[in-house]
Design a protein around this motif. Structure first.
Motif, PDB file in Angstrom:
ATOM      1  N   GLU A   1       0.830  -1.538   0.229  1.00  0.00           N
ATOM      2  CA  GLU A   1      -0.047  -0.253  -0.094  1.00  0.00           C
ATOM      3  C   GLU A   1       0.643   0.961   0.067  1.00  0.00           C
ATOM      4  OE1 GLU A   1      -3.765  -1.711   2.495  1.00  0.00           O
ATOM      5  OE2 GLU A   1      -2.622  -0.507   3.114  1.00  0.00           O
ATOM      6  N   ALA A   2       2.175   0.981   0.646  1.00  0.00           N
ATOM      7  CA  ALA A   2       2.763   2.674   0.802  1.00  0.00           C
ATOM      8  C   ALA A   2       3.862   2.775  -0.522  1.00  0.00           C
ATOM      9  CB  ALA A   2       3.891   2.050   1.867  1.00  0.00           C
ATOM     10  N   LEU A   3       3.819   1.506  -0.777  1.00  0.00           N
ATOM     11  CA  LEU A   3       4.761   1.687  -2.551  1.00  0.00           C
ATOM     12  C   LEU A   3       4.228   2.332  -3.319  1.00  0.00           C
ATOM     13  CD1 LEU A   3       6.933  -1.697  -2.110  1.00  0.00           C
ATOM     14  CD2 LEU A   3       7.874   1.252  -1.370  1.00  0.00           C
ATOM     15  N   THR A   4       2.621   1.876  -3.881  1.00  0.00           N
ATOM     16  CA  THR A   4       1.637   2.606  -4.565  1.00  0.00           C
ATOM     17  C   THR A   4       0.883   3.552  -3.729  1.00  0.00           C
ATOM     18  OG1 THR A   4       0.070   1.141  -3.842  1.00  0.00           O
ATOM     19  CG2 THR A   4       1.345  -0.248  -5.445  1.00  0.00           C
ATOM     20  N   GLU A   5       1.191   4.339  -2.695  1.00  0.00           N
ATOM     21  CA  GLU A   5       0.025   5.766  -2.428  1.00  0.00           C
ATOM     22  C   GLU A   5       0.779   6.479  -3.541  1.00  0.00           C
ATOM     23  OE1 GLU A   5      -2.262   7.782  -1.076  1.00  0.00           O
ATOM     24  OE2 GLU A   5      -2.056   5.334  -0.220  1.00  0.00           O
ATOM     25  N   PRO A   6      -0.666   7.138  -4.228  1.00  0.00           N
ATOM     26  CA  PRO A   6      -0.053   8.118  -5.516  1.00  0.00           C
ATOM     27  C   PRO A   6       0.722   9.522  -4.336  1.00  0.00           C
ATOM     28  CG  PRO A   6      -2.262   7.179  -5.153  1.00  0.00           C
ATOM     29  CD  PRO A   6      -2.074   6.885  -4.453  1.00  0.00           C
ATOM     30  N   LYS A   7       0.835  10.233  -5.259  1.00  0.00           N
ATOM     31  CA  LYS A   7       1.548  11.389  -4.478  1.00  0.00           C
ATOM     32  C   LYS A   7       0.703  12.356  -4.336  1.00  0.00           C
ATOM     33  CE  LYS A   7       6.280  10.512  -6.847  1.00  0.00           C
ATOM     34  NZ  LYS A   7       7.099  11.170  -7.877  1.00  0.00           N
ATOM     35  N   ALA A   8       0.914  13.296  -3.127  1.00  0.00           N
ATOM     36  CA  ALA A   8      -0.043  14.383  -2.872  1.00  0.00           C
ATOM     37  C   ALA A   8      -0.735  14.968  -4.557  1.00  0.00           C
ATOM     38  CB  ALA A   8       0.558  15.044  -1.574  1.00  0.00           C
ATOM     39  N   THR A   9       0.089  15.574  -5.186  1.00  0.00           N
ATOM     40  CA  THR A   9      -0.429  15.687  -6.667  1.00  0.00           C
ATOM     41  C   THR A   9      -1.501  15.381  -7.504  1.00  0.00           C
ATOM     42  OG1 THR A   9       1.504  15.738  -7.528  1.00  0.00           O
ATOM     43  CG2 THR A   9       1.210  17.912  -6.652  1.00  0.00           C
ATOM     44  N   VAL A  10      -1.514  14.027  -7.114  1.00  0.00           N
ATOM     45  CA  VAL A  10      -1.462  13.195  -8.830  1.00  0.00           C
ATOM     46  C   VAL A  10      -3.456  13.516  -8.521  1.00  0.00           C
ATOM     47  CG1 VAL A  10      -2.304  10.246  -8.813  1.00  0.00           C
ATOM     48  CG2 VAL A  10       0.412  11.386  -9.065  1.00  0.00           C
ATOM     49  N   TRP A  11      -3.976  13.309  -8.875  1.00  0.00           N
ATOM     50  CA  TRP A  11      -5.242  12.950  -9.151  1.00  0.00           C
ATOM     51  C   TRP A  11      -6.137  12.422 -10.246  1.00  0.00           C
ATOM     52  CZ3 TRP A  11      -8.907  15.724 -12.814  1.00  0.00           C
ATOM     53  CH2 TRP A  11      -7.711  16.618 -13.180  1.00  0.00           C
ATOM     54  N   PHE A  12      -7.273  11.582  -9.971  1.00  0.00           N
ATOM     55  CA  PHE A  12      -7.977  10.876 -10.672  1.00  0.00           C
ATOM     56  C   PHE A  12      -9.564  11.751 -11.627  1.00  0.00           C
ATOM     57  CE2 PHE A  12      -5.001   8.185  -8.591  1.00  0.00           C
ATOM     58  CZ  PHE A  12      -4.431   7.303  -9.512  1.00  0.00           C
ATOM     59  N   GLU A  13      -9.641  11.422 -12.998  1.00  0.00           N
ATOM     60  CA  GLU A  13     -11.556  11.693 -13.143  1.00  0.00           C
ATOM     61  C   GLU A  13     -11.777  10.519 -13.018  1.00  0.00           C
ATOM     62  OE1 GLU A  13     -10.591  12.976 -16.946  1.00  0.00           O
ATOM     63  OE2 GLU A  13      -9.420  15.348 -16.179  1.00  0.00           O
ATOM     64  N   PRO A  14     -13.211  10.822 -12.325  1.00  0.00           N
ATOM     65  CA  PRO A  14     -14.160  10.091 -12.074  1.00  0.00           C
ATOM     66  C   PRO A  14     -14.100   9.528 -13.908  1.00  0.00           C
ATOM     67  CG  PRO A  14     -14.573  11.343 -10.532  1.00  0.00           C
ATOM     68  CD  PRO A  14     -13.532  11.709 -11.673  1.00  0.00           C
ATOM     69  N   GLY A  15     -14.819   8.473 -13.763  1.00  0.00           N
ATOM     70  CA  GLY A  15     -15.220   7.536 -15.156  1.00  0.00           C
ATOM     71  C   GLY A  15     -16.450   6.529 -15.257  1.00  0.00           C
ATOM     72  N   GLU A  16     -16.336   6.023 -16.166  1.00  0.00           N
ATOM     73  CA  GLU A  16     -18.084   4.759 -16.473  1.00  0.00           C
ATOM     74  C   GLU A  16     -17.475   3.448 -15.778  1.00  0.00           C
ATOM     75  OE1 GLU A  16     -20.564   5.983 -15.968  1.00  0.00           O
ATOM     76  OE2 GLU A  16     -20.586   7.788 -15.663  1.00  0.00           O
ATOM     77  N   PRO A  17     -18.269   2.180 -15.937  1.00  0.00           N
ATOM     78  CA  PRO A  17     -17.733   0.917 -15.333  1.00  0.00           C
ATOM     79  C   PRO A  17     -17.479   0.918 -16.829  1.00  0.00           C
ATOM     80  CG  PRO A  17     -19.586   1.468 -14.531  1.00  0.00           C
ATOM     81  CD  PRO A  17     -19.267   2.560 -15.276  1.00  0.00           C
ATOM     82  N   LEU A  18     -16.299  -0.552 -16.922  1.00  0.00           N
ATOM     83  CA  LEU A  18     -16.204  -0.743 -18.301  1.00  0.00           C
ATOM     84  C   LEU A  18     -17.073  -1.468 -19.300  1.00  0.00           C
ATOM     85  CD1 LEU A  18     -13.396  -0.380 -19.732  1.00  0.00           C
ATOM     86  CD2 LEU A  18     -12.803  -3.123 -18.972  1.00  0.00           C
ATOM     87  N   PRO A  19     -16.543  -0.742 -20.796  1.00  0.00           N
ATOM     88  CA  PRO A  19     -17.844  -1.575 -21.288  1.00  0.00           C
ATOM     89  C   PRO A  19     -17.617  -2.856 -21.786  1.00  0.00           C
ATOM     90  CG  PRO A  19     -17.179   1.093 -21.974  1.00  0.00           C
ATOM     91  CD  PRO A  19     -16.328  -0.197 -21.797  1.00  0.00           C
ATOM     92  N   PRO A  20     -19.186  -3.250 -22.223  1.00  0.00           N
ATOM     93  CA  PRO A  20     -18.337  -4.772 -22.837  1.00  0.00           C
ATOM     94  C   PRO A  20     -17.642  -5.411 -23.568  1.00  0.00           C
ATOM     95  CG  PRO A  20     -21.142  -4.551 -21.656  1.00  0.00           C
ATOM     96  CD  PRO A  20     -20.342  -3.239 -22.490  1.00  0.00           C
ATOM     97  N   GLY A  21     -17.136  -6.133 -23.438  1.00  0.00           N
ATOM     98  CA  GLY A  21     -16.221  -6.964 -24.646  1.00  0.00           C
ATOM     99  C   GLY A  21     -14.886  -5.912 -25.205  1.00  0.00           C
TER     100      GLY A  21
END
Length: 371
Positions: free
Chosen positions: A277-297
């Motif tokens: 968990e510590a090694l994959t913790e994003p840096k403080a400046t990182v943010w993600f844009e919400p998306g939608e569930p993965l489309p079928p196929g």
């Protein structure tokens, strides 16, 4: 990645040979390691990034010998015609797909060690002064020219009259001028000084994470006790005697505390979970844009900002851990190693794992794989 295949990027060595012969041992100069490579961003694009408050940037100037350091956001850069300045933009791989692709060329080193790609833009004579790095670094010349002087000196005394960590008594032992496409690898602790030769010098710096033992322990210990579902044993001292020195810490309480820490470390998978968990913790400046569930196929790929690792029983993504076994574990490990799953591989996931993948796409951690 074919780790046993020779590559021009490493002067004809395979990644396996490079790691045995040079990694943390000795420098390597590679002429035309990236022949024909172009910078992942123009000066105009880098200037725009440096002006943002979610991008880590620094401006170093040495006009008339007066060293100055300014942290971003940086609204305006000096003219390229003015000698003696350098713009540093950190974590470029988090913002540009081209920078992420360049960083991925170095994934023959474990992702747990790979940090980020920094870009340095300099006018003639620009640099940050002779200095040490505590980590490995690949210095890639992407445009213009830069003169590097390096040394294995042990004298680490720094100047106390400048706002940067500049070596006071730098004694260069080797000198190279890198043209566009050339690369220089330096192990930790090698003193080096890079100075732009002419305007428009752009250098990429691939850096690696080197955690200090005490800092890593300080990061892991809170996670070891972050279970939240067990109060644990309460301290009791039915044999405690009356004391004449009430401020003295009881030896029994010290022993109780020591056993508590040791028990936390020894819980099955506890240390592994905390480290992942510590090694994959994003840096403080990182943010993600919400998306939608993965489309079928549809196939899936990690967002360029995502950090994903795994061990024998768990996968770790952006500071969280998930248990996985069997086919699901193999597919999740494939996602971490290849940073993508094909549509056919996604279709092999169990319903539970597919639901988790959909949650990751909604969180913006995973993106639909481009056709």
């Amino acid at each position: 990645m074919q780790i046993d295949h020779p590559t021009p990027m490493l002067a004809g060595l395979s990644p396996a040979q490079f790691m045995r012969q040079h990694w943390q041992k000795q420098p390597l100069l590679v002429r035309q390691a990236f022949a024909g490579a172009a910078p992942p961003a123009t000066l105009k694009a880098l200037a725009a990034l440096a002006a943002r408050d979610d991008v880590e940037s620094r401006l170093v100037t040495a006009f008339d010998g007066d060293w100055q350091l300014r942290h971003g956001p940086i609204a305006r850069l000096p003219a390229m015609a003015k000698p003696g300045w350098t713009l540093l933009v950190q974590g470029l791989d988090q913002h540009l797909a081209e920078a992420r692709a360049l960083l991925d060329r170095f994934r023959f080193v474990p992702d747990a060690r790979l940090d980020d790609l920094m870009l340095s833009v300099a006018s003639d004579g620009g640099g940050v002064g002779p200095h040490f790095d505590s980590y490995d670094v690949f210095l890639i010349q992407l445009a213009g020219r830069r003169r590097w002087r390096i040394a294995a000196q042990q004298d680490a005394v720094l100047r106390d009259d400048v706002p940067l960590k500049i070596i006071a008594n730098f004694k260069p032992e080797q000198e190279f001028v890198l043209d566009a496409g050339d690369m220089l690898y330096l192990p930790p602790g090698w003193a080096h000084d890079g100075v732009a030769v002419g305007p428009g010098c752009i250098t990429g710096s691939v850096g690696f994470r080197a955690s200090a033992a005490q800092a890593l322990a300080a990061e892991l210990l809170p996670r070891l006790f972050d279970e939240g579902d067990e109060a644990g044993e309460l301290y009791a001292d039915p044999q405690q005697q009356a004391v004449a020195a009430p401020a003295r810490v009881p030896a029994a309480l010290l022993d109780f505390a020591r056993r508590a820490v040791e028990a936390a470390v020894q819980r099955p998978e506890a240390l592994e979970r905390a480290l992942g968990e510590a090694l994959t913790e994003p840096k403080a400046t990182v943010w993600f844009e919400p998306g939608e569930p993965l489309p079928p196929g549809q196939g899936a790929c990690l967002d360029r900002r995502s950090r994903m690792l795994y061990d024998a029983t768990q996968v770790f993504l952006n500071g969280e851990s998930f248990r996985a076994g069997g086919r699901d574990a193999a597919l999740m490990q494939r996602l971490a190693d290849a940073r993508a799953l094909t549509a056919a591989e996604v279709a092999e996931l169990s319903a539970e794992a597919r639901e988790l993948l959909d949650q990751w796409t909604e969180d913006g951690w995973v993106q639909p794989q481009p056709s």
